[in-house]
Design a protein around this motif. Structure first.
Motif, short mmCIF file in Angstrom:
data_model
loop_
_atom_site.label_atom_id
_atom_site.label_comp_id
_atom_site.label_asym_id
_atom_site.label_seq_id
_atom_site.Cartn_x
_atom_site.Cartn_y
_atom_site.Cartn_z
N GLY A 189 0.81 -1.21 0.00
CA GLY A 189 0.00 0.00 0.00
C GLY A 189 0.84 1.26 0.00
N LEU A 190 0.13 2.38 0.01
CA LEU A 190 0.75 3.70 0.01
C LEU A 190 0.29 4.49 1.22
CD1 LEU A 190 0.21 4.68 -3.72
CD2 LEU A 190 2.41 4.25 -2.63
N GLY A 191 1.14 5.37 1.72
CA GLY A 191 0.76 6.30 2.79
C GLY A 191 0.19 5.62 4.01
N ALA A 192 -0.88 6.18 4.55
CA ALA A 192 -1.47 5.70 5.80
C ALA A 192 -2.15 4.34 5.64
CB ALA A 192 -2.48 6.72 6.32
N SER A 193 -2.41 3.93 4.39
CA SER A 193 -3.10 2.65 4.18
C SER A 193 -2.13 1.47 4.12
CB SER A 193 -3.90 2.71 2.87
OG SER A 193 -3.01 2.80 1.77
N GLN A 194 -0.87 1.67 4.45
CA GLN A 194 0.12 0.60 4.34
C GLN A 194 -0.13 -0.51 5.35
OE1 GLN A 194 3.93 2.50 4.65
NE2 GLN A 194 4.03 2.86 2.45
N GLN A 195 0.10 -1.74 4.90
CA GLN A 195 -0.01 -2.93 5.73
C GLN A 195 1.34 -3.62 5.77
OE1 GLN A 195 -2.62 -4.44 7.53
NE2 GLN A 195 -1.00 -5.81 8.17
N LEU A 196 1.93 -3.75 6.97
CA LEU A 196 3.21 -4.44 7.10
C LEU A 196 3.03 -5.91 6.72
CD1 LEU A 196 6.20 -4.35 8.05
CD2 LEU A 196 5.36 -5.02 10.32
N VAL A 197 3.87 -6.38 5.76
CA VAL A 197 3.79 -7.78 5.32
C VAL A 197 5.09 -8.54 5.57
CG1 VAL A 197 1.98 -7.33 3.62
CG2 VAL A 197 4.38 -7.24 2.92
N TYR A 198 6.17 -7.82 5.91
CA TYR A 198 7.46 -8.48 6.09
C TYR A 198 8.37 -7.58 6.91
CZ TYR A 198 11.96 -10.62 4.87
OH TYR A 198 13.19 -11.21 4.91
N ARG A 199 9.14 -8.22 7.80
CA ARG A 199 10.12 -7.49 8.60
C ARG A 199 11.26 -8.43 8.91
NH1 ARG A 199 11.47 -5.40 13.97
NH2 ARG A 199 11.65 -3.14 13.76
N ALA A 200 12.49 -7.96 8.67
CA ALA A 200 13.68 -8.75 8.98
C ALA A 200 14.81 -7.80 9.31
CB ALA A 200 14.07 -9.64 7.82
N GLY A 201 15.77 -8.26 10.08
CA GLY A 201 16.87 -7.39 10.46
C GLY A 201 18.18 -8.15 10.63
N THR A 202 19.24 -7.35 10.76
CA THR A 202 20.56 -7.91 11.00
C THR A 202 21.34 -6.95 11.88
OG1 THR A 202 22.49 -8.89 9.94
CG2 THR A 202 21.66 -6.85 8.97
N VAL A 203 22.34 -7.48 12.52
CA VAL A 203 23.23 -6.66 13.35
C VAL A 203 24.31 -6.07 12.45
CG1 VAL A 203 24.90 -6.70 15.25
CG2 VAL A 203 22.77 -8.01 15.42
N VAL A 204 24.54 -4.77 12.59
CA VAL A 204 25.65 -4.11 11.90
C VAL A 204 26.79 -4.06 12.91
CG1 VAL A 204 26.43 -2.00 10.77
CG2 VAL A 204 24.04 -2.74 10.53
N LEU A 205 27.84 -4.81 12.63
CA LEU A 205 28.92 -4.96 13.59
C LEU A 205 29.82 -3.73 13.66
CD1 LEU A 205 29.93 -8.64 12.79
CD2 LEU A 205 28.53 -7.81 14.68
N ALA A 206 30.21 -3.40 14.87
CA ALA A 206 31.10 -2.26 15.12
C ALA A 206 32.54 -2.71 14.93
CB ALA A 206 30.87 -1.72 16.53
N ASN A 207 32.86 -3.01 13.72
CA ASN A 207 34.19 -3.51 13.40
C ASN A 207 34.47 -3.18 11.94
OD1 ASN A 207 36.36 -5.18 12.57
ND2 ASN A 207 35.93 -6.61 14.23
N GLN A 208 35.51 -2.42 11.69
CA GLN A 208 35.82 -2.01 10.32
C GLN A 208 36.04 -3.20 9.40
OE1 GLN A 208 39.09 0.73 10.62
NE2 GLN A 208 37.72 2.49 10.86
N PHE A 209 36.47 -4.31 9.98
CA PHE A 209 36.69 -5.52 9.18
C PHE A 209 35.39 -6.01 8.54
CE2 PHE A 209 37.06 -10.18 8.80
CZ PHE A 209 38.15 -10.24 7.93
N PHE A 210 34.24 -5.77 9.22
CA PHE A 210 32.94 -6.24 8.73
C PHE A 210 32.14 -5.16 8.02
CE2 PHE A 210 33.94 -9.13 12.27
CZ PHE A 210 33.92 -10.32 11.57
N SER A 211 32.75 -4.04 7.74
CA SER A 211 32.05 -2.97 7.03
C SER A 211 32.56 -2.95 5.60
CB SER A 211 32.32 -1.62 7.71
OG SER A 211 31.52 -0.63 7.15
N PRO A 212 31.71 -2.85 4.64
CA PRO A 212 30.29 -2.54 4.73
C PRO A 212 29.43 -3.75 5.10
CG PRO A 212 30.92 -2.70 2.44
CD PRO A 212 32.18 -2.88 3.24
#
Length: 150
Positions: free
Chosen positions: A73-96
Protein backbone atom coordinates in the motif's frame (compact mmCIF):
# COMPACT_ATOMS: atom_id res chain seq x y z
CA UNK A 1 -1.69 -23.88 -13.04
CA UNK A 2 0.14 -20.77 -11.85
CA UNK A 3 0.28 -17.58 -13.88
CA UNK A 4 2.58 -14.63 -13.42
CA UNK A 5 0.61 -11.39 -13.29
CA UNK A 6 3.51 -8.91 -13.14
CA UNK A 7 7.13 -8.50 -12.06
CA UNK A 8 8.93 -5.25 -11.26
CA UNK A 9 12.28 -4.04 -9.95
CA UNK A 10 13.09 -0.82 -8.15
CA UNK A 11 16.81 -0.15 -8.14
CA UNK A 12 18.22 2.78 -6.16
CA UNK A 13 21.79 1.90 -7.01
CA UNK A 14 23.80 -0.74 -8.79
CA UNK A 15 26.62 -0.20 -6.30
CA UNK A 16 28.70 2.26 -8.29
CA UNK A 17 27.63 5.50 -6.59
CA UNK A 18 26.97 6.64 -3.03
CA UNK A 19 23.27 7.25 -2.39
CA UNK A 20 21.63 10.24 -0.76
CA UNK A 21 20.01 10.89 1.58
CA UNK A 22 21.90 8.80 4.09
CA UNK A 23 20.31 7.14 7.11
CA UNK A 24 19.06 9.08 10.12
CA UNK A 25 19.19 7.08 13.36
CA UNK A 26 15.94 5.14 13.76
CA UNK A 27 14.08 6.88 10.92
CA UNK A 28 12.56 4.63 8.23
CA UNK A 29 14.01 5.43 4.82
CA UNK A 30 11.96 4.48 1.76
CA UNK A 31 14.48 2.85 -0.56
CA UNK A 32 12.19 1.15 -3.07
CA UNK A 33 8.63 1.06 -4.31
CA UNK A 34 6.96 -1.01 -7.03
CA UNK A 35 3.45 -1.03 -8.45
CA UNK A 36 2.38 -4.46 -9.68
CA UNK A 37 -0.39 -4.66 -12.28
CA UNK A 38 -3.08 -7.15 -11.32
CA UNK A 39 -5.48 -7.68 -14.22
CA UNK A 40 -7.89 -10.63 -14.16
CA UNK A 41 -6.21 -12.49 -11.31
CA UNK A 42 -7.22 -16.02 -10.52
CA UNK A 43 -7.55 -17.40 -7.03
CA UNK A 44 -4.79 -17.42 -4.41
CA UNK A 45 -2.92 -14.24 -5.32
CA UNK A 46 0.56 -14.17 -3.78
CA UNK A 47 3.69 -12.06 -4.03
CA UNK A 48 7.33 -13.07 -3.84
CA UNK A 49 9.87 -10.32 -3.18
CA UNK A 50 13.57 -9.95 -2.56
CA UNK A 51 16.10 -7.19 -2.20
CA UNK A 52 19.49 -6.01 -1.05
CA UNK A 53 20.76 -3.03 0.95
CA UNK A 54 24.38 -2.13 1.66
CA UNK A 55 25.70 0.44 4.09
CA UNK A 56 28.97 1.37 5.70
CA UNK A 57 29.33 2.44 9.30
CA UNK A 58 33.10 2.52 9.71
CA UNK A 59 33.04 4.67 12.83
CA UNK A 60 30.30 2.74 14.64
CA UNK A 61 31.60 2.39 18.24
CA UNK A 62 29.10 -0.32 19.23
CA UNK A 63 26.88 -2.63 17.19
CA UNK A 64 23.87 -1.16 15.43
CA UNK A 65 20.86 -2.70 13.70
CA UNK A 66 19.57 -2.64 10.14
CA UNK A 67 15.90 -3.57 9.68
CA UNK A 68 14.00 -3.99 6.42
CA UNK A 69 10.22 -3.55 6.39
CA UNK A 70 8.02 -4.22 3.38
CA UNK A 71 4.51 -2.77 3.27
CA UNK A 72 1.61 -3.30 0.90
CA UNK A 73 0.00 0.00 0.00
CA UNK A 74 0.75 3.70 0.01
CA UNK A 75 0.76 6.30 2.79
CA UNK A 76 -1.47 5.70 5.80
CA UNK A 77 -3.10 2.65 4.18
CA UNK A 78 0.12 0.60 4.34
CA UNK A 79 -0.01 -2.93 5.73
CA UNK A 80 3.21 -4.44 7.10
CA UNK A 81 3.79 -7.78 5.32
CA UNK A 82 7.46 -8.48 6.09
CA UNK A 83 10.12 -7.49 8.60
CA UNK A 84 13.68 -8.75 8.98
CA UNK A 85 16.87 -7.39 10.46
CA UNK A 86 20.56 -7.91 11.00
CA UNK A 87 23.23 -6.66 13.35
CA UNK A 88 25.65 -4.11 11.90
CA UNK A 89 28.92 -4.96 13.59
CA UNK A 90 31.10 -2.26 15.12
CA UNK A 91 34.19 -3.51 13.40
CA UNK A 92 35.82 -2.01 10.32
CA UNK A 93 36.69 -5.52 9.18
CA UNK A 94 32.94 -6.24 8.73
CA UNK A 95 32.05 -2.97 7.03
CA UNK A 96 30.29 -2.54 4.73
CA UNK A 97 27.23 -4.45 5.88
CA UNK A 98 25.37 -6.19 3.05
CA UNK A 99 21.86 -7.40 3.85
CA UNK A 100 19.86 -9.39 1.34
CA UNK A 101 16.35 -10.65 2.04
CA UNK A 102 13.57 -12.74 0.52
CA UNK A 103 9.95 -12.83 1.60
CA UNK A 104 6.43 -13.48 0.42
CA UNK A 105 2.82 -12.56 1.03
CA UNK A 106 0.01 -15.07 0.54
CA UNK A 107 -3.69 -14.39 -0.02
CA UNK A 108 -3.06 -10.85 -1.23
CA UNK A 109 -6.35 -8.92 -1.19
CA UNK A 110 -7.67 -7.77 -4.56
CA UNK A 111 -7.13 -4.14 -5.39
CA UNK A 112 -9.96 -2.15 -6.91
CA UNK A 113 -7.45 -0.10 -8.90
CA UNK A 114 -5.83 -3.09 -10.63
CA UNK A 115 -2.48 -2.27 -9.04
CA UNK A 116 -0.86 -3.47 -5.83
CA UNK A 117 1.97 -1.35 -4.47
CA UNK A 118 4.80 -2.57 -2.27
CA UNK A 119 7.05 -0.13 -0.41
CA UNK A 120 10.38 -1.18 1.13
CA UNK A 121 11.97 0.74 4.00
CA UNK A 122 15.37 0.41 5.66
CA UNK A 123 15.87 1.50 9.28
CA UNK A 124 19.37 1.88 10.70
CA UNK A 125 19.57 2.27 14.48
CA UNK A 126 22.47 2.71 16.84
CA UNK A 127 23.17 4.16 20.28
CA UNK A 128 22.18 7.86 20.05
CA UNK A 129 25.05 8.83 22.37
CA UNK A 130 27.36 8.44 19.40
CA UNK A 131 27.61 10.41 16.21
CA UNK A 132 27.87 7.99 13.31
CA UNK A 133 28.50 8.91 9.73
CA UNK A 134 27.10 6.16 7.57
CA UNK A 135 26.69 5.91 3.88
CA UNK A 136 24.22 4.08 1.69
CA UNK A 137 26.54 2.40 -0.74
CA UNK A 138 24.44 0.15 -2.85
CA UNK A 139 23.70 -2.09 -4.46
CA UNK A 140 20.21 -1.28 -3.30
CA UNK A 141 17.29 -2.92 -5.05
CA UNK A 142 13.89 -4.50 -4.52
CA UNK A 143 12.21 -7.08 -6.76
CA UNK A 144 8.59 -8.22 -6.62
CA UNK A 145 6.61 -10.75 -8.64
CA UNK A 146 2.90 -11.39 -8.20
CA UNK A 147 1.25 -14.70 -9.10
CA UNK A 148 -2.18 -16.30 -9.03
CA UNK A 149 -3.76 -19.64 -9.81
CA UNK A 150 -5.72 -19.83 -13.06
Amino acid sequence: MVKTLDARTSQGSNGRNILTPSFTNGVPLLFAQVGLQVNNPGTSVRTLFSGIVELTANDLPINGNLVIEVYRGLGASQQLVYRAGTVVLANQFFSPCVFSFTGSEYNVPNSGSGQIVYSAYAIFTYDPLFSVSNVRLGPESFNATIYSDD
